[in-house]
Design a protein around this motif. Structure first.
Motif, short mmCIF file in Angstrom:
data_model
loop_
_atom_site.label_atom_id
_atom_site.label_comp_id
_atom_site.label_asym_id
_atom_site.label_seq_id
_atom_site.Cartn_x
_atom_site.Cartn_y
_atom_site.Cartn_z
N VAL A 61 -17.04 -49.46 -23.65
CA VAL A 61 -16.34 -49.75 -22.40
C VAL A 61 -16.84 -48.81 -21.31
N SER A 62 -17.25 -49.38 -20.17
CA SER A 62 -17.72 -48.55 -19.05
C SER A 62 -16.91 -48.89 -17.79
N PRO A 63 -15.94 -48.04 -17.46
CA PRO A 63 -15.10 -48.28 -16.28
C PRO A 63 -15.68 -47.60 -15.04
N ASP A 64 -14.98 -47.74 -13.93
CA ASP A 64 -15.38 -47.13 -12.66
C ASP A 64 -14.28 -46.15 -12.25
N GLN A 65 -14.49 -44.87 -12.57
CA GLN A 65 -13.45 -43.90 -12.22
C GLN A 65 -13.48 -43.52 -10.75
N ASP A 66 -14.47 -44.03 -10.01
CA ASP A 66 -14.52 -43.82 -8.56
C ASP A 66 -14.13 -45.09 -7.80
N ALA A 67 -13.36 -45.95 -8.43
CA ALA A 67 -12.95 -47.20 -7.78
C ALA A 67 -12.31 -46.90 -6.43
N GLY A 68 -12.81 -47.55 -5.42
CA GLY A 68 -12.30 -47.30 -4.07
C GLY A 68 -13.05 -46.20 -3.35
N GLY A 69 -14.07 -45.63 -4.02
CA GLY A 69 -14.91 -44.64 -3.37
C GLY A 69 -14.40 -43.22 -3.43
N THR A 70 -13.34 -42.95 -4.17
CA THR A 70 -12.79 -41.60 -4.29
C THR A 70 -13.32 -40.94 -5.56
N ASP A 71 -13.84 -39.72 -5.43
CA ASP A 71 -14.27 -38.96 -6.59
C ASP A 71 -13.03 -38.42 -7.28
N THR A 72 -12.61 -39.07 -8.36
CA THR A 72 -11.37 -38.69 -9.02
C THR A 72 -11.56 -37.63 -10.09
N GLU A 73 -12.78 -37.49 -10.62
CA GLU A 73 -13.03 -36.62 -11.77
C GLU A 73 -12.08 -36.95 -12.92
N CYS A 74 -11.63 -38.21 -12.94
CA CYS A 74 -10.72 -38.71 -13.97
C CYS A 74 -9.37 -37.98 -13.97
N SER A 123 -20.58 -39.36 -10.49
CA SER A 123 -20.00 -39.62 -9.17
C SER A 123 -20.93 -39.06 -8.09
N PRO A 124 -21.30 -39.86 -7.06
CA PRO A 124 -20.92 -41.27 -6.92
C PRO A 124 -21.58 -42.13 -7.98
N GLY A 125 -20.85 -43.11 -8.42
CA GLY A 125 -21.38 -43.97 -9.46
C GLY A 125 -20.59 -45.26 -9.53
N SER A 135 -19.44 -48.74 -12.37
CA SER A 135 -19.29 -49.13 -13.77
C SER A 135 -20.54 -49.81 -14.32
N THR A 136 -21.45 -50.24 -13.46
CA THR A 136 -22.71 -50.84 -13.92
C THR A 136 -23.72 -49.79 -14.38
N ASP A 137 -23.49 -48.52 -14.06
CA ASP A 137 -24.54 -47.51 -14.22
C ASP A 137 -25.03 -47.35 -15.66
N TRP A 138 -24.11 -47.31 -16.61
CA TRP A 138 -24.55 -47.05 -17.98
C TRP A 138 -25.37 -48.21 -18.56
N PHE A 139 -25.08 -49.43 -18.14
CA PHE A 139 -25.85 -50.56 -18.66
C PHE A 139 -27.08 -50.86 -17.80
N GLY A 140 -27.18 -50.22 -16.65
CA GLY A 140 -28.37 -50.32 -15.82
C GLY A 140 -29.21 -49.08 -15.97
#
Length: 349
Positions: A174-187, A142-144, A146-151
């Motif tokens: 599976v590579s999701p986006d845990q910062d969807a919406g721009g918020t650092d959620t730390e899951c 984060s910031p990150g 879901s494309t990051d791991w495959f890029g």
């Protein structure tokens, strides 16, 4: 209990190396710097002669931006190849042994903005409709995105090579986006914000099991990530043993960061900080954990402490530091195959 080290044959290490790594080469940054000097010298001459000043100034600005971008990329390795750049921009990846697809998911009730999750399907997935596969969740930093791991992480190449060499069974990744919406959620379930931890278990994991032929049980799920994703993998993997098997935490932190301390309060903060709750944590069975970081990374002392806490519990814990690297995607790329091979030892056969 320290598991046997993971040793990758020379041929595997060669195959893992991208055919073209020039985009994150320091020589590209040097060349950009030389171009900047040439442009600056031309601009000075143009200003003195009052000729085509705008063009030269624009050239200096472009050269400066190029130099800054290539220098940063040479350090952190975010765009190692042309294919990585293309995937980051378009989400399209040239087919290799496996294929990368995606789906879109979010949750309005949980405040999680819809985002695209990318999924690697192993070679032979379409040809064997009756087969089910272990699943690996790969979480970015984060910031990150879901494309990051495959890029930046070049994960598809790593998976293709390890599967082809028999070092990793065919897996769905599976590579999701845990910062969807721009918020650092730390899951986590953010107070007043996205409830990403709830979303992970109520929405995302069930959707993956419904869409793809996974083995839907904890022992066959690996949770992995880097940086903030490394914290997520460690924290979620430890607190939710009913969902996860092996844990691969790359460049992790022992807590979600100071911004969560005020939001969660002291007790709530400690409850989601492995560095705090590990000594008192009880689980049904030992947790296999791979910890990786850069040897020069600022978080290394914290990873040292986590390693000691995990090993004190008698769990199988393997640690690997990448020489000469800091908190970078270079270190994450180099550690990922070792972490996956260790996790594979503990997947049900």
């Amino acid at each position: 209990m320290n598991p046997a080290p993971v040793r990758l044959p020379a041929g595997v290490l060669t195959a893992l190396r991208p055919p073209s790594e020039w985009l994150d080469s320091p020589w590209l940054a040097v060349g950009s710097g030389i171009l900047l000097l040439v442009a600056a010298a031309g601009a000075v001459r143009a200003l003195r002669r009052r000729r085509r000043r705008a063009g030269w100034v624009a050239g200096v600005l472009l050269a400066a931006l190029l130099t800054a971008a290539t220098t940063v990329n040479a350090v952190v390795g975010y765009v190692p190849t042309v294919q990585a750049a293309r995937f980051a921009l378009t989400g399209d990846l040239d087919p290799g042994g496996g294929t990368v697809t995606s789906f879109r998911l979010g949750s309005v009730p949980l405040g999680v903005a819809p985002s695209r999750t990318y999924v690697y399907l192993p070679p032979g997935y379409a040809a064997h409709p009756g087969r089910r596969y272990p699943v690996v969740f790969l979480l970015p930093g984060s910031p990150g995105r879901s494309t990051d791991w495959f890029g930046a992480g070049d994960a598809a190449r790593t998976l293709d090579v390890l599967i082809a060499r028999g070092l990793l069974p065919p897996v769905v990744v599976v590579s999701p986006d845990q910062d969807a919406g721009g918020t650092d959620t730390e899951c986590l379930d953010v107070p007043g914000g996205p409830r990403w931890e709830t979303y992970l278990y109520s929405d995302l994991v069930p959707r993956v099991d419904a869409l793809y032929r996974t083995v839907p049980r904890a022992a066959s799920r690996v949770l992995a990530g880097m940086s903030a994703g490394g914290f997520c993998a460690l924290d979620q993997g430890l607190r939710h043993r009913g969902t996860w098997g092996p844990v691969v935490a790359l460049e992790p932190f022992g807590d979600p960061g100071s911004s969560f301390r005020d939001a969660l309060g002291a007790e709530g903060f400690a409850a989601v900080s492995p560095s705090s709750y590990l000594p008192g944590l009880t689980v049904p069975a030992p947790v296999p954990v791979f910890l990786g970081t850069g040897a020069e990374a600022g978080e290394r002392p914290g990873v040292d402490a986590l390693t000691a806490q995990l090993r004190a519990k008698g769990w199988p814990v393997l640690r690997r530091d990448v020489p000469g690297e800091g908190h970078t995607w270079v270190a994450a790329r180099e550690d990922l195959p070792y972490g996956l091979v260790l996790a594979a030892r503990y997947l049900p056969r």
